[in-house]
Design a protein around this motif. Sequence first.
Motif, PDB file in Angstrom:
ATOM      1  N   MET A   1       0.810  -1.252   0.095  1.00 32.07           N
ATOM      2  CA  MET A   1      -0.104  -0.141  -0.028  1.00 32.07           C
ATOM      3  C   MET A   1       0.745   1.121   0.106  1.00 32.07           C
ATOM      4  O   MET A   1       1.875   1.270   0.634  1.00 32.07           O
ATOM      5  CB  MET A   1      -0.932   0.090   1.274  1.00 32.07           C
ATOM      6  N   HIS A   2       0.702   2.140  -0.840  1.00 24.34           N
ATOM      7  CA  HIS A   2       1.293   3.539  -0.799  1.00 24.34           C
ATOM      8  C   HIS A   2       0.515   4.570  -0.686  1.00 24.34           C
ATOM      9  O   HIS A   2      -0.608   4.718  -1.034  1.00 24.34           O
ATOM     10  CB  HIS A   2       1.804   3.460  -2.285  1.00 24.34           C
ATOM     11  N   PRO A  17       5.669   3.979   0.565  1.00 23.17           N
ATOM     12  CA  PRO A  17       4.891   2.625   1.216  1.00 23.17           C
ATOM     13  C   PRO A  17       4.664   2.792   2.354  1.00 23.17           C
ATOM     14  O   PRO A  17       5.495   3.438   3.385  1.00 23.17           O
ATOM     15  CB  PRO A  17       6.299   1.624   1.188  1.00 23.17           C
ATOM     16  N   LEU A  18       3.495   2.296   2.844  1.00 19.47           N
ATOM     17  CA  LEU A  18       2.823   2.398   4.021  1.00 19.47           C
ATOM     18  C   LEU A  18       3.921   1.433   5.102  1.00 19.47           C
ATOM     19  O   LEU A  18       4.211   1.922   6.164  1.00 19.47           O
ATOM     20  CB  LEU A  18       1.467   1.784   4.217  1.00 19.47           C
ATOM     21  N   LEU A  19       4.549   0.461   4.514  1.00 16.85           N
ATOM     22  CA  LEU A  19       5.214  -0.293   5.519  1.00 16.85           C
ATOM     23  C   LEU A  19       6.662   0.529   5.965  1.00 16.85           C
ATOM     24  O   LEU A  19       6.958   0.581   6.948  1.00 16.85           O
ATOM     25  CB  LEU A  19       5.852  -1.612   4.960  1.00 16.85           C
ATOM     26  N   ALA A  52      15.556   3.026   1.893  1.00 19.27           N
ATOM     27  CA  ALA A  52      16.261   2.436   2.948  1.00 19.27           C
ATOM     28  C   ALA A  52      15.379   1.790   4.004  1.00 19.27           C
ATOM     29  O   ALA A  52      15.760   0.829   4.369  1.00 19.27           O
ATOM     30  CB  ALA A  52      17.323   3.316   3.687  1.00 19.27           C
ATOM     31  N   LEU A  53      14.434   2.418   4.398  1.00 23.40           N
ATOM     32  CA  LEU A  53      13.468   1.713   5.222  1.00 23.40           C
ATOM     33  C   LEU A  53      12.884   0.484   4.701  1.00 23.40           C
ATOM     34  O   LEU A  53      12.624  -0.465   5.384  1.00 23.40           O
ATOM     35  CB  LEU A  53      12.427   2.685   5.797  1.00 23.40           C
ATOM     36  N   THR A  54      12.510   0.574   3.594  1.00 24.98           N
ATOM     37  CA  THR A  54      11.763  -0.294   2.628  1.00 24.98           C
ATOM     38  C   THR A  54      12.667  -1.794   2.606  1.00 24.98           C
ATOM     39  O   THR A  54      12.271  -2.809   2.893  1.00 24.98           O
ATOM     40  CB  THR A  54      11.335   0.267   1.420  1.00 24.98           C
ATOM     41  N   GLU A  55      14.000  -1.344   2.389  1.00 20.99           N
ATOM     42  CA  GLU A  55      14.930  -2.305   2.174  1.00 20.99           C
ATOM     43  C   GLU A  55      15.029  -3.020   3.682  1.00 20.99           C
ATOM     44  O   GLU A  55      15.445  -4.367   3.608  1.00 20.99           O
ATOM     45  CB  GLU A  55      16.068  -1.919   1.543  1.00 20.99           C
TER      46      GLU A  55
END
Length: 95
Positions: A1-2, A17-19, A52-55
């Motif tokens: 989800m974005h 990205p929500l995550l 960086a947070l998504t990775e």
Amino acid sequence: MHGKVWINEQQYFDKAPLLAWELYIGGYQPAQKWLRDRKGREFSHYQKIIVALTETDRLMKEIDIVGVVVKDEIMVESNLILTRQDHYRVNRKKG
């Protein structure tokens, strides 16, 4: 989800990205904290922070999976060791 991350009334980062937005690291949500700490300042690095947070989230999930596999292998291995020890004790008592 974005979604959109608004940095002021006129500017926003789209498709964040929500995550990444909700990710906790050490009790903090870095995507949110980074913006709060830079209120009224330059935001040019924010997209790099989100990537960086998504990775980081992806790697943390991968590590969790590997950790579970390793833990299960250790449990299986220790059960085999116990089984061998029990087998040895049983056979020793008989002989």
